[in-house]
Write a protein that holds these residues in place. Structure first.
Motif, PDB file in Angstrom:
ATOM      1  N   ASP A   1      -8.793  21.925  81.085  1.00  0.00           N
ATOM      2  CA  ASP A   1      -7.771  22.177  81.899  1.00  0.00           C
ATOM      3  C   ASP A   1      -6.529  22.928  81.532  1.00  0.00           C
ATOM      4  O   ASP A   1      -5.716  22.517  80.749  1.00  0.00           O
ATOM      5  N   GLY A   2      -6.960  24.312  81.817  1.00  0.00           N
ATOM      6  CA  GLY A   2      -6.039  25.231  81.313  1.00  0.00           C
ATOM      7  C   GLY A   2      -5.989  25.840  79.782  1.00  0.00           C
ATOM      8  O   GLY A   2      -5.010  26.143  79.070  1.00  0.00           O
ATOM      9  N   ILE A   3      -7.303  25.496  79.045  1.00  0.00           N
ATOM     10  CA  ILE A   3      -7.512  25.905  77.674  1.00  0.00           C
ATOM     11  C   ILE A   3      -7.332  27.488  77.618  1.00  0.00           C
ATOM     12  O   ILE A   3      -8.490  28.149  78.441  1.00  0.00           O
ATOM     13  N   THR A   4      -6.587  28.248  77.010  1.00  0.00           N
ATOM     14  CA  THR A   4      -6.599  29.721  77.144  1.00  0.00           C
ATOM     15  C   THR A   4      -7.049  30.365  75.781  1.00  0.00           C
ATOM     16  O   THR A   4      -7.352  31.681  75.822  1.00  0.00           O
ATOM     17  N   ASP A   5      -7.059  29.632  74.790  1.00  0.00           N
ATOM     18  CA  ASP A   5      -7.572  30.379  73.739  1.00  0.00           C
ATOM     19  C   ASP A   5      -9.303  30.285  73.740  1.00  0.00           C
ATOM     20  O   ASP A   5      -9.869  29.122  73.516  1.00  0.00           O
ATOM     21  N   PRO A   6      -9.901  31.379  73.589  1.00  0.00           N
ATOM     22  CA  PRO A   6     -11.510  31.454  73.514  1.00  0.00           C
ATOM     23  C   PRO A   6     -12.000  30.893  72.418  1.00  0.00           C
ATOM     24  O   PRO A   6     -13.139  30.316  72.390  1.00  0.00           O
ATOM     25  N   ARG A   7     -11.176  30.719  71.370  1.00  0.00           N
ATOM     26  CA  ARG A   7     -11.774  30.044  70.110  1.00  0.00           C
ATOM     27  C   ARG A   7     -11.913  28.790  70.196  1.00  0.00           C
ATOM     28  O   ARG A   7     -12.704  28.024  69.840  1.00  0.00           O
ATOM     29  N   ASN A   8     -10.676  28.080  70.818  1.00  0.00           N
ATOM     30  CA  ASN A   8     -11.105  26.690  71.386  1.00  0.00           C
ATOM     31  C   ASN A   8     -12.032  26.466  72.294  1.00  0.00           C
ATOM     32  O   ASN A   8     -12.644  25.259  72.075  1.00  0.00           O
TER      33      ASN A   8
ATOM     34  N   SER B   1      -4.461  21.585  78.280  1.00  0.00           N
ATOM     35  CA  SER B   1      -4.212  22.961  77.451  1.00  0.00           C
ATOM     36  C   SER B   1      -3.452  22.584  76.227  1.00  0.00           C
ATOM     37  O   SER B   1      -2.752  21.704  75.808  1.00  0.00           O
ATOM     38  N   GLU B   2      -3.314  23.751  75.197  1.00  0.00           N
ATOM     39  CA  GLU B   2      -2.954  23.730  73.929  1.00  0.00           C
ATOM     40  C   GLU B   2      -1.463  23.595  73.943  1.00  0.00           C
ATOM     41  O   GLU B   2      -1.058  22.669  72.959  1.00  0.00           O
ATOM     42  N   GLY B   3      -0.441  23.769  74.991  1.00  0.00           N
ATOM     43  CA  GLY B   3       0.633  23.376  74.775  1.00  0.00           C
ATOM     44  C   GLY B   3       1.364  22.292  75.432  1.00  0.00           C
ATOM     45  O   GLY B   3       1.960  21.620  75.219  1.00  0.00           O
ATOM     46  N   LYS B   4       0.867  22.215  77.012  1.00  0.00           N
ATOM     47  CA  LYS B   4       1.235  21.480  78.016  1.00  0.00           C
ATOM     48  C   LYS B   4       0.388  20.183  78.208  1.00  0.00           C
ATOM     49  O   LYS B   4       0.858  19.218  78.929  1.00  0.00           O
ATOM     50  N   GLY B   5      -0.517  20.273  77.771  1.00  0.00           N
ATOM     51  CA  GLY B   5      -1.623  18.871  77.900  1.00  0.00           C
ATOM     52  C   GLY B   5      -2.225  19.202  79.351  1.00  0.00           C
ATOM     53  O   GLY B   5      -2.324  20.173  79.985  1.00  0.00           O
ATOM     54  N   LEU B   6      -2.552  17.791  79.819  1.00  0.00           N
ATOM     55  CA  LEU B   6      -3.009  17.891  81.104  1.00  0.00           C
ATOM     56  C   LEU B   6      -2.034  17.996  82.302  1.00  0.00           C
ATOM     57  O   LEU B   6      -0.876  17.767  82.051  1.00  0.00           O
ATOM     58  N   SER B   7      -2.389  18.861  83.217  1.00  0.00           N
ATOM     59  CA  SER B   7      -1.554  19.115  84.155  1.00  0.00           C
ATOM     60  C   SER B   7      -1.258  17.693  85.187  1.00  0.00           C
ATOM     61  O   SER B   7      -2.307  16.809  85.130  1.00  0.00           O
ATOM     62  N   ARG B   8      -0.177  17.559  85.974  1.00  0.00           N
ATOM     63  CA  ARG B   8      -0.038  16.444  86.916  1.00  0.00           C
ATOM     64  C   ARG B   8      -1.174  15.965  87.673  1.00  0.00           C
ATOM     65  O   ARG B   8      -1.721  15.148  87.864  1.00  0.00           O
TER      66      ARG B   8
END
Length: 312
Positions: free
Chosen positions: A168-175, A265-272
């Protein structure tokens, strides 16, 4: 007789008013429009040029995402070839100062049957979008994404209980690459990613997966929430990872059922919205002094726990 100074146009006293007839003309016209909103102002033209430039840049980025991905530089090209990143062509400068990295890259490309093309420096500059290419670049074709149902069929063909990971919103291709690698290591059957505002299977993700991307399929969906709904209709339990989970990971009761683990996501976690779609929110017990886990590590820990619980 002396002239009367009050006669004619110099009459003293109150003058005749409009009687309210010009009331509309006395009203204020509101705040002055911004300079960029006034078509006759030079700032308007500059704003329109900026909009046009931004639109062109977005279109260029979109075209680049859909087209081949270029890996540039001697170290990067060699690492990509060593890790089995798929490639359709390798571009080498005709005047390159060959070293061990270049020679090994040429050897590996020859062994894999990758086309080798000679290119001038201006050509390489254009192909790599002016990256530091050091006279060599590798062309990686667009990734062939699967459908989420393909991942379920893959598990069924192997007579195994489905284990999927959704991002859910992972933006880093390395992750993304690291999660693909962990999915393969712990018996998972695939990874699901959204189409927009998320990392995709670029050369960086392929390289980080250390070859696992050739064994584990990645599905890309337009709407992750809708994809989760469809998985639930197929009796797949969906659990989301969050620090404030309902239960701790070791207490998860769905481990032996068809399962999809959702990583935020790396910063915000799961979206609502995605959090509300999950059947359960799970947290990983960690030391109080540690604030949070990297998304890739959190996925690996969760996959390990599920794999451990599924052992006979």
């Amino acid at each position: 007789m002396a002239s009367n100074p009050r006669s004619g146009g110099s009459k003293k006293g109150p003058t005749k008013g409009s009687g309210g007839k010009n009331k509309r003309g006395l009203r204020g016209k509101g705040p002055t429009p911004k300079a960029e909103d006034r078509v006759y102002h030079k700032a308007y033209k500059a704003a329109q040029q900026r909009k046009s430039s931004n639109a062109s840049a977005q279109a260029k980025r979109k075209k680049k995402e859909l087209g081949p991905n270029m890996v540039a530089g001697r170290n990067s090209v060699l690492e990509a070839l060593r890790e089995g990143v798929p490639a359709t062509a390798m571009y080498v400068s005709g005047r390159i100062d060959s070293d061990d990295r270049v020679r090994e890259s040429i050897t590996l490309a020859t062994q894999r049957g990758i086309s080798m093309l000679e290119a001038s420096k201006p050509d390489l500059d254009r192909l790599t979008d002016d990256a530091i290419h050091q006279g060599i670049a590798l062309q990686v074709p667009p990734y062939d994404y699967a459908d989420p149902f393909d991942l379920l069929e893959y598990a069924a063909d192997r007579a195994e209980t489905p284990l999927l990971v959704a991002l859910d919103g992972i933006t880093d291709p390395r992750n993304l690459g690291a999660i693909v690698r962990s999915t393969a290591a712990f018996g998972g059957h695939g990874v699901i990613i959204p189409e927009r505002r998320a990392a995709s299977m670029t050369a960086a993700a392929w390289k980080t997966s250390a070859g696992a991307a050739s064994r584990i399929r990645v599905a890309q969906v337009v709407n992750l929430a809708r994809a989760i709904d469809e998985l639930k209709k197929q009796n797949v339990f969906v659990v989301g990872l969050d620090m404030d989970g309902d239960v701790d990971l070791p207490e998860l009761t769905f481990t032996r059922d068809p399962l999809c683990i959702v990583v935020g996501s790396e910063g915000k976690g799961l979206s609502r919205l995605i959090s509300e779609k999950c059947d359960q929110i799970v947290s990983i017990p960690i030391a109080a002094a540690t604030e949070s886990l990297n998304a890739g590590i959190a996925a690996a820990v969760s996959l390990y726990e599920v794999a451990r619980a599924r052992r006979p």
